[in-house]
Every structure is written in C-alpha cells, then in structure tokens.
Design a protein around this motif. Structure first.
Motif, PDB file in Angstrom:
ATOM      1  N   PHE A  28       9.305 -14.147   4.670  1.00  0.00           N
ATOM      2  CA  PHE A  28       8.670 -15.091   4.081  1.00  0.00           C
ATOM      3  C   PHE A  28       8.416 -15.085   2.326  1.00  0.00           C
ATOM      4  O   PHE A  28       8.175 -14.135   1.874  1.00  0.00           O
ATOM      5  CB  PHE A  28       7.084 -15.693   4.485  1.00  0.00           C
ATOM      6  CG  PHE A  28       7.356 -16.026   5.744  1.00  0.00           C
ATOM      7  CD1 PHE A  28       7.148 -17.529   6.312  1.00  0.00           C
ATOM      8  CD2 PHE A  28       7.612 -15.096   6.906  1.00  0.00           C
ATOM      9  CE1 PHE A  28       7.147 -17.863   7.606  1.00  0.00           C
ATOM     10  CE2 PHE A  28       7.617 -15.691   8.140  1.00  0.00           C
ATOM     11  CZ  PHE A  28       7.510 -16.993   8.515  1.00  0.00           C
ATOM     12  N   TRP A  39       1.018 -17.580   3.559  1.00  0.00           N
ATOM     13  CA  TRP A  39       1.918 -17.861   4.911  1.00  0.00           C
ATOM     14  C   TRP A  39       0.982 -17.503   5.890  1.00  0.00           C
ATOM     15  O   TRP A  39       1.637 -17.926   7.190  1.00  0.00           O
ATOM     16  CB  TRP A  39       3.109 -17.277   4.619  1.00  0.00           C
ATOM     17  CG  TRP A  39       4.162 -17.747   3.698  1.00  0.00           C
ATOM     18  CD1 TRP A  39       4.640 -17.280   2.613  1.00  0.00           C
ATOM     19  CD2 TRP A  39       4.954 -18.968   3.974  1.00  0.00           C
ATOM     20  NE1 TRP A  39       5.395 -18.162   1.894  1.00  0.00           N
ATOM     21  CE2 TRP A  39       5.782 -19.142   2.852  1.00  0.00           C
ATOM     22  CE3 TRP A  39       5.176 -19.974   4.876  1.00  0.00           C
ATOM     23  CZ2 TRP A  39       6.701 -19.970   2.758  1.00  0.00           C
ATOM     24  CZ3 TRP A  39       5.779 -21.058   4.941  1.00  0.00           C
ATOM     25  CH2 TRP A  39       6.667 -21.248   3.674  1.00  0.00           C
ATOM     26  N   SER A  53       6.088 -11.058   4.452  1.00  0.00           N
ATOM     27  CA  SER A  53       5.820 -11.954   3.453  1.00  0.00           C
ATOM     28  C   SER A  53       5.563 -11.331   1.945  1.00  0.00           C
ATOM     29  O   SER A  53       4.774 -10.056   2.051  1.00  0.00           O
ATOM     30  CB  SER A  53       4.399 -12.858   3.552  1.00  0.00           C
ATOM     31  OG  SER A  53       4.504 -13.709   2.675  1.00  0.00           O
TER      32      SER A  53
END
Length: 285
Positions: A28, A39, A53
């Motif tokens: 992400f 996220w 992420s």
C-alpha cells in the motif's frame, strides 16, 4: 502489526508497517502529506491478503533524503527498496494519488515488479501538463500556509473534522492520520502547541511542486500488468486524468465512484476495501 526499518536511496530510512496475513502480498502506497497507517481502516477489511504499507521519504516516521530533492522517482526508489527488503515476488499494489504514481514509476523502472495494481486517482499528468518543477502552484502554496502545530492531538482532530477536505474523512481514517501523523514537541511552543506534523509543510509543498515533473505517462505502454484506475466524482485534477491513463495502459480498467472525491480511500474505507478485493479477483480471472 510489526514495523521494520528499510534503507532506500539517498540515505533514506523508511518505516514499513507489516500487518501480517497469510495470503498474497499487497503493498500500500499513501498520498502526499499522509503516512502508511492511514491505510489501516482499509487493510483490516482485507484479511485474505498479507498487507504492507510504506511511510514514504519525508512522511510519517521515515527520513527525508540527503542531497536530493523530493522528486517522485525517489518515491519509486522507496517502493522498490521495500520490495527488495521483504523479498516480495510479484506482489499486488494499492496506491492513492502520489502513492499511485509512485507505484507506476517503480514498475516502469523495474518492469515485472508487480502482478497487478489498484490505483485511486494516481497523479500521472498527460504530457501537455507534465511541464516540469512548479514551485508556485495552489497545492504547494496551500501546504506552506497549513497550520502544522496544535496544543494536542485532540485539538488537531477537532480542527480537521470541522472543515474540508478532512471533514469528509471516515472517523477511523482521520483518527489514524492524526494519531500517527503528529509528534509531540519536547516542550510546548510560545503559542501553547505541544504536537506538530511529522510531514513538514515545506516538504509537502516540495512534493507537490515535483508532481508535474515526472514523465510516467509517456512510459505507460510498458506497464504490462493489469491496472485498475479508480476515480471519484470530480471533473478536474487526477480524476480527469483517469480515462486517459486507462487508454494508455495495455491492460487498464476504469472504475468510477460518483459518491467519492479525491480522498476516496479515506472517505469510505469499507467500500474501497471491497473494491480492491473485487478488482484483484477480476484481474486474476
């Protein structure tokens, strides 16, 4: 969730959030001014994937580059550094705004890095708009004027919740942004402010200034993996670029959301999580 330090180019030290999971790897990538943990409201609704992420350079808990401006190719370096450090083999990618462009730039720099992508309004300008570094633009100017410090995180939360664009964010997404996007000062300043943004306004302004300098659009024909381009209801900016991106990509798909704007993944995490899952199933078919 675990955190790992990853070294990128230009002496950048990245913080990467590993949410775990036993399914396929998904990386992400966040938008300008945010950080990887925004996220979380989306990721927790995707237990069928192993999700990672990034805090990009000069964002969140990651350091700023040495001897290099905040060019967007540097964010692509960050993406590739994470893929290498985690030994990711053909992961999937989810990107929002600048994060979407960073993922595309990484794939262009190293073809075959990603299996497929879901990108919400990636900032990839057509050639007639990608005219180079632009310091004097509305987003950069706005970032330089942005209030960066507050008496507390709660004060920051209340301030953001009361006015656009943050007022449209899902409460969990806004809480994640504030909780992890501010750092406590050693002592309150002369105005009584005790917390300040991790992403400095001057760095955010520089990121925006470089948004029109990269030439990812000209290389989209080399992106061979399937890419979903998702856009909201605005008729200008990144949303307007969407159809052209799909046309330029060899395997591009367009999804539109009339009820969402540019902050779509943070406005409705539940919906976007379902859309990501569905898009990856469709592209895998």
């Amino acid at each position: 969730m675990e955190q790992r330090t990853v070294h990128s180019t230009n002496d950048v030290t990245l913080t990467v959030h590993d949410f775990g999971g036993d399914g396929p790897d998904v990386l992400f990538a966040h938008a300008t001014g945010f950080h990887g943990l925004v996220w979380e409201p989306v990721i927790r609704r995707l237990p069928q994937f192993r999700c990672l992420s990034i805090d990009f350079r000069a964002h969140g808990d990651s350091s700023a580059p040495r001897n290099r401006p905040l060019e967007w190719e540097g964010f692509a370096d960050d993406v590739l550094a994470v893929c290498d450090d985690f030994n990711l083999t053909s992961p999937m990618a989810v990107g929002h705004s600048k994060g979407g462009a960073s993922v595309l730039l990484a794939e262009i720099a190293r073809p075959g890095t990603f299996k497929m992508m879901y990108l919400y309004e990636p900032v990839v300008m057509p050639p007639q708009m990608a005219i180079g570094y632009q310091s004097d633009n509305p987003l950069s100017n706005g970032a330089r004027k942005r209030r960066s410090s507050f008496p507390s995180k709660q004060d920051a939360m209340e301030n953001y919740a009361a006015k656009p664009p943050f007022s449209v964010l899902d409460p969990d997404a806004l809480a994640a942004y504030v909780d992890h996007g501010f750092v406590e000062l050693d002592a309150p300043d002369e105005n009584g402010n005790a917390v300040t943004l991790k992403c400095r306004p001057e760095n955010e302004a520089e990121v925006y200034a470089h948004g029109s300098a990269h030439q990812a659009f000209l290389a989209l024909g080399n992106v061979q993996c399937p890419v979903t381009i998702a856009i909201g209801n605005e008729t200008y900016g990144p949303a307007a670029f969407g159809p052209g991106l799909v046309e330029a990509l060899p395997h591009g798909f367009l999804r539109t959301y009339p009820d969402l704007a540019h902050f779509g993944p943070l406005e409705n995490p539940e919906k976007i999580a379902a859309e990501i899952s569905d898009a990856f199933v469709v592209m895998s078919a």
